[in-house]
Design an enzyme around this catalytic site. Sequence first.
Site, PDB file in Angstrom:
ATOM      1  N   HIS A   6       0.683  -1.256   0.059  1.00  0.00           N
ATOM      2  CA  HIS A   6      -0.034   0.027   0.030  1.00  0.00           C
ATOM      3  C   HIS A   6       0.914   1.319  -0.029  1.00  0.00           C
ATOM      4  CE1 HIS A   6       1.009   1.053   4.402  1.00  0.00           C
ATOM      5  NE2 HIS A   6       0.816  -0.362   4.472  1.00  0.00           N
ATOM      6  N   GLU A  51      -2.682  -6.977   7.509  1.00  0.00           N
ATOM      7  CA  GLU A  51      -1.379  -7.052   8.162  1.00  0.00           C
ATOM      8  C   GLU A  51      -1.303  -7.813   9.362  1.00  0.00           C
ATOM      9  OE1 GLU A  51       1.732  -7.136   7.774  1.00  0.00           O
ATOM     10  OE2 GLU A  51       2.195  -4.653   7.572  1.00  0.00           O
TER      11      GLU A  51
END
Length: 196
Positions: free
Chosen positions: A13, A93
Amino acid sequence: MTAGRPTIYFIRHGETDWNVEGRLQGQRDIPLNDVGRVQAEEAGRRLQALVPRAEDLDYVASPMLRTRETMERMRAAMGLYPDYYRLDERLIELTFGAWEGLTWKEVRQREPQLAALRERDKWNYVPPGGESYAMLAERVRPILDDLTRDTALVAHGGVARAFLAVACGVSTRHAASIDIWQGKILVIQGRSHRWA
């Protein structure tokens, strides 16, 4: 697609304000900042230059806000429908538990002994209420078996480190500390990897 496993085009990201501040994001849903939005679009242009028929790739993202926005901006920059991609919860994550929202400096000040234990073995250390890279690797390992075609995958730095260990055989000691760049593409082909 190379013989064997499909090629993975891994995109971390784009940048967030917490990245700039050095804060542990983990599973906190922090949005991209302006730099991160530009990085997402740059990743789209890089991917299009790398894969002539990028529209034929499978597209999969972590369900977090920063990864979804990266995917959508990346696809729009390629002239593709922004929201034609799949989400996979396993790509979220790793969680730093009680340390999320803190900087490493703050962690070292508040819990110097625990921070020192983590430094000795980043791969296996589990922060209070959190998850280790080893645990994350077991969570993402099945994704590799589930891929049926070359895939653009937008996820997180920790997930990339787990993939490097599991898919490419990078030592866990090295994988836990390797830099994962924003705006670039980590190409995983078979057991090899390179940045594009």
